[in-house]
Design a protein around this motif. Structure first.
Motif, PDB file in Angstrom:
ATOM      1  N   MET A 177      -3.472  -3.049  -1.992  1.00  0.00           N
ATOM      2  CA  MET A 177      -2.317  -3.020  -1.108  1.00  0.00           C
ATOM      3  C   MET A 177      -1.073  -2.619  -1.879  1.00  0.00           C
ATOM      4  O   MET A 177      -1.114  -2.386  -3.068  1.00  0.00           O
ATOM      5  CB  MET A 177      -2.106  -4.389  -0.465  1.00  0.00           C
ATOM      6  CG  MET A 177      -3.205  -4.773   0.505  1.00  0.00           C
ATOM      7  SD  MET A 177      -2.764  -4.303   2.190  1.00  0.00           S
ATOM      8  CE  MET A 177      -4.367  -3.928   2.856  1.00  0.00           C
ATOM      9  N   THR A 217       0.088  -5.187   8.260  1.00  0.00           N
ATOM     10  CA  THR A 217      -0.815  -4.320   7.504  1.00  0.00           C
ATOM     11  C   THR A 217      -2.246  -4.725   7.809  1.00  0.00           C
ATOM     12  O   THR A 217      -2.555  -5.900   7.869  1.00  0.00           O
ATOM     13  CB  THR A 217      -0.598  -4.520   5.989  1.00  0.00           C
ATOM     14  OG1 THR A 217       0.706  -5.026   5.797  1.00  0.00           O
ATOM     15  CG2 THR A 217      -0.772  -3.227   5.251  1.00  0.00           C
ATOM     16  N   ALA A 218      -3.095  -3.742   7.981  1.00  0.00           N
ATOM     17  CA  ALA A 218      -4.500  -4.061   8.223  1.00  0.00           C
ATOM     18  C   ALA A 218      -5.133  -4.531   6.922  1.00  0.00           C
ATOM     19  O   ALA A 218      -4.908  -3.938   5.879  1.00  0.00           O
ATOM     20  CB  ALA A 218      -5.220  -2.833   8.745  1.00  0.00           C
ATOM     21  N   PRO A 219      -5.919  -5.622   6.984  1.00  0.00           N
ATOM     22  CA  PRO A 219      -6.595  -6.060   5.769  1.00  0.00           C
ATOM     23  C   PRO A 219      -7.756  -5.119   5.454  1.00  0.00           C
ATOM     24  O   PRO A 219      -8.303  -4.495   6.345  1.00  0.00           O
ATOM     25  CB  PRO A 219      -7.122  -7.444   6.142  1.00  0.00           C
ATOM     26  CG  PRO A 219      -7.264  -7.408   7.627  1.00  0.00           C
ATOM     27  CD  PRO A 219      -6.232  -6.453   8.131  1.00  0.00           C
ATOM     28  N   THR A 220      -8.090  -5.022   4.205  1.00  0.00           N
ATOM     29  CA  THR A 220      -9.261  -4.222   3.855  1.00  0.00           C
ATOM     30  C   THR A 220     -10.503  -5.044   4.161  1.00  0.00           C
ATOM     31  O   THR A 220     -10.474  -6.271   4.145  1.00  0.00           O
ATOM     32  CB  THR A 220      -9.249  -3.863   2.364  1.00  0.00           C
ATOM     33  OG1 THR A 220      -9.040  -5.074   1.635  1.00  0.00           O
ATOM     34  CG2 THR A 220      -8.145  -2.890   2.054  1.00  0.00           C
ATOM     35  N   THR A 221     -11.583  -4.380   4.456  1.00  0.00           N
ATOM     36  CA  THR A 221     -12.811  -5.090   4.767  1.00  0.00           C
ATOM     37  C   THR A 221     -13.714  -5.051   3.548  1.00  0.00           C
ATOM     38  O   THR A 221     -13.729  -4.074   2.815  1.00  0.00           O
ATOM     39  CB  THR A 221     -13.514  -4.447   5.976  1.00  0.00           C
ATOM     40  OG1 THR A 221     -12.555  -4.280   6.999  1.00  0.00           O
ATOM     41  CG2 THR A 221     -14.634  -5.317   6.486  1.00  0.00           C
ATOM     42  N   SER A 222     -14.477  -6.159   3.366  1.00  0.00           N
ATOM     43  CA  SER A 222     -15.285  -6.255   2.161  1.00  0.00           C
ATOM     44  C   SER A 222     -16.410  -5.218   2.151  1.00  0.00           C
ATOM     45  O   SER A 222     -16.801  -4.726   1.118  1.00  0.00           O
ATOM     46  CB  SER A 222     -15.835  -7.669   2.008  1.00  0.00           C
ATOM     47  OG  SER A 222     -16.464  -8.074   3.191  1.00  0.00           O
ATOM     48  N   ARG A 234     -14.720  -1.643  15.687  1.00  0.00           N
ATOM     49  CA  ARG A 234     -13.900  -1.285  14.524  1.00  0.00           C
ATOM     50  C   ARG A 234     -14.650  -1.556  13.219  1.00  0.00           C
ATOM     51  O   ARG A 234     -14.594  -0.761  12.285  1.00  0.00           O
ATOM     52  CB  ARG A 234     -12.591  -2.083  14.548  1.00  0.00           C
ATOM     53  CG  ARG A 234     -11.683  -1.670  15.701  1.00  0.00           C
ATOM     54  CD  ARG A 234     -10.349  -2.363  15.627  1.00  0.00           C
ATOM     55  NE  ARG A 234      -9.637  -1.969  14.414  1.00  0.00           N
ATOM     56  CZ  ARG A 234      -8.451  -2.425  14.070  1.00  0.00           C
ATOM     57  NH1 ARG A 234      -7.832  -3.298  14.830  1.00  0.00           N
ATOM     58  NH2 ARG A 234      -7.870  -2.023  12.962  1.00  0.00           N
ATOM     59  N   VAL A 235     -15.342  -2.702  13.167  1.00  0.00           N
ATOM     60  CA  VAL A 235     -16.109  -3.013  11.956  1.00  0.00           C
ATOM     61  C   VAL A 235     -17.235  -1.997  11.773  1.00  0.00           C
ATOM     62  O   VAL A 235     -17.430  -1.447  10.679  1.00  0.00           O
ATOM     63  CB  VAL A 235     -16.692  -4.446  12.036  1.00  0.00           C
ATOM     64  CG1 VAL A 235     -17.647  -4.701  10.878  1.00  0.00           C
ATOM     65  CG2 VAL A 235     -15.573  -5.480  12.044  1.00  0.00           C
TER      66      VAL A 235
END
Lengths: 257, 178
Positions: free
Chosen positions: A1, A10-15, A70-71
């Protein structure tokens, strides 16, 4: 970030990242497009639902599905590009989920057929250790509510007035030919479609009978059945739905709130 | 020998300070209020899965959504970033984790008490293998009556159902079990 504090969300990042080699893009697109397209169809009820509680319910279900989409699409690539810049023939959703809302009975029949299937599928995926186990484990709990919602309406309308019974029956009959497609094998989905179909039929039969409705008798597979959405072939109304869904993004590329 | 011992002691001291800092950052991230239910903190909601220092001034926060499509996660992310920036962190990365799935059982006892006080019936504890529990009664957060009925499984946000109290006739939200 970023290194500096931001004032906007802000959109969180996905693991799970797009580069994850274990993810099968065909399977992720199929499941993601199902969720995205059905979410959009349900969103079309906003402002039109028969009662306020139903308006809120359908919008909530649409939101859950959008979250799943989205995921799933993010596993394949950029979610916005995939949702808004693909042509009709590149979508891999079932033809069932793109069917127009029709009257409330049609929407409920579509919800019923799909959510029973999705719940069974996600429950199986959640029990495994494949790339969709994490999402499925989360989504299966949400879908349980979708299924419960649809089944209550099936029973209430089927076992309601003569008018509601007739319209519920008509809707279940009309969408029956789209249900076989849910059990075509999808590359990268480690489930047994035939076992899934048997469980689906059992549940659907049980609920329809409880609702005093007749299990439709038309073809679900073969020449008279529908279903080639997984190969990119879609029904007429899907193009119009996409035009509406995509026009803002295409007219104003890169726009943000 | 002496240098070695000193080096080890210093390293251990550094690790200890890091752990202390991580705990402090976790506490700070946990104080962020839920954007949709501001009576609850993220710690009470049970959505913070871990805080890890990646280097000097750089921290990773693992956050889990209540619902897959919960739009509040973006506001939570920027609020956490803000709080940790204010605490001297230059790089804050918030990572969304889905597994293991969040459950309403992750809401703390204090969180449940605050929800009820706020007029939202807290979720019941989960019975195993019962995805949609409907049988146990939900207590009205206004008058305490257990004579309440379900109006809709879905309400103002993804995580709530709409109910009505049969005794005092007030409608109320119920944080539904997930």
């Amino acid at each position: 970030m970023t290194a500096t504090p931001t004032t906007h969300a802000t959109a969180p990042t996905t693991s799970a990242t797009a580069a994850d080699p274990a993810v099968n893009a065909t399977a992720a697109l199929a499941l993601g497009d199902d969720a995205l397209v059905l979410s959009h169809r349900l969103g079309e009820w906003a402002g039109h639902a028969p009662v306020l509680e139903e308006e809120v319910a359908l919008a909530n279900i649409a939101l859950d599905l959008l979250g799943q989409a989205r995921v799933l699409l993010s596993l394949v690539g950029d979610e916005d590009e995939l949702a808004f810049l693909r042509e009709e023939r590149s979508f891999r959703n079932l033809q069932l989920v793109e069917q127009p809302n029709g009257d409330f009975a049609c929407t409920i029949a579509r919800q019923f057929y799909f959510s029973v299937h999705q719940h069974l599928l996600y429950r199986q995926l959640a029990a495994g250790d494949g790339p969709f186990a994490g999402l499925a484990g989360k989504a299966v709990k949400e879908v349980a509510y979708h299924q419960d919602h649809a089944e209550h309406w099936i029973v209430r309308l089927g076992d309601g007035t003569a008018e509601s019974h007739e319209r519920m029956q008509r809707a279940c009959d009309a969408l029956w030919r789209f249900t076989g497609e849910m059990f075509q094998p999808v590359d990268g989905l480690e489930v047994d479609p035939m076992a899934l179909e048997a469980l689906w039929l059992e549940r659907v039969t049980e609920v329809l009978e409880r609702a005093t409705l007749t299990v439709p008798s038309g073809a679900r597979t073969g020449a008279w059945a529908a279903g080639a959405g997984r190969q990119g072939l879609h029904t007429e109304s899907f193009g119009r739905m996409l035009a509406e869904m995509q026009h803002l993004h295409r007219s104003h590329p890169g726009a943000s709130w | 020998m002496v240098t070695g011992t000193a080096g080890r002691a210093q390293a251990a001291g550094g690790a200890e300070a890091d752990t202390k800092l991580e705990a402090e950052l976790r506490r700070l991230a946990g104080t962020v209020p839920d954007p949709e239910l501001p009576v609850l903190t993220l710690e009470e909601l049970g959505v913070i899965r871990g805080v890890r220092l990646l280097g000097p001034g750089s921290v990773e926060v693992r956050l889990t959504p209540t619902y897959t499509g919960c739009p509040a996660i973006e506001a939570m992310t920027s609020d956490i970033e803000q709080v940790l920036h204010d605490h001297g962190m230059t790089t804050v990365s918030v990572v969304k984790v889905l597994a293991p799935a969040w459950s309403t059982d992750d809401i703390s006892a204090e969180g449940r008490r605050k929800l009820a006080e706020f007029g939202i019936a807290p979720p019941r504890h989960h019975a195993a293998d019962e995805p949609v529990p409907l049988t146990l009664s939900v207590r009205c957060p206004h008058c305490g009556s257990t004579e309440t009925e379900l109006l809709s499984r879905f309400s103002s946000t993804a995580c709530k159902a709409l109910r009505r109290c049969v005794s005092c006739r007030e409608p109320f939200d119920h944080f539904k079990e997930l």
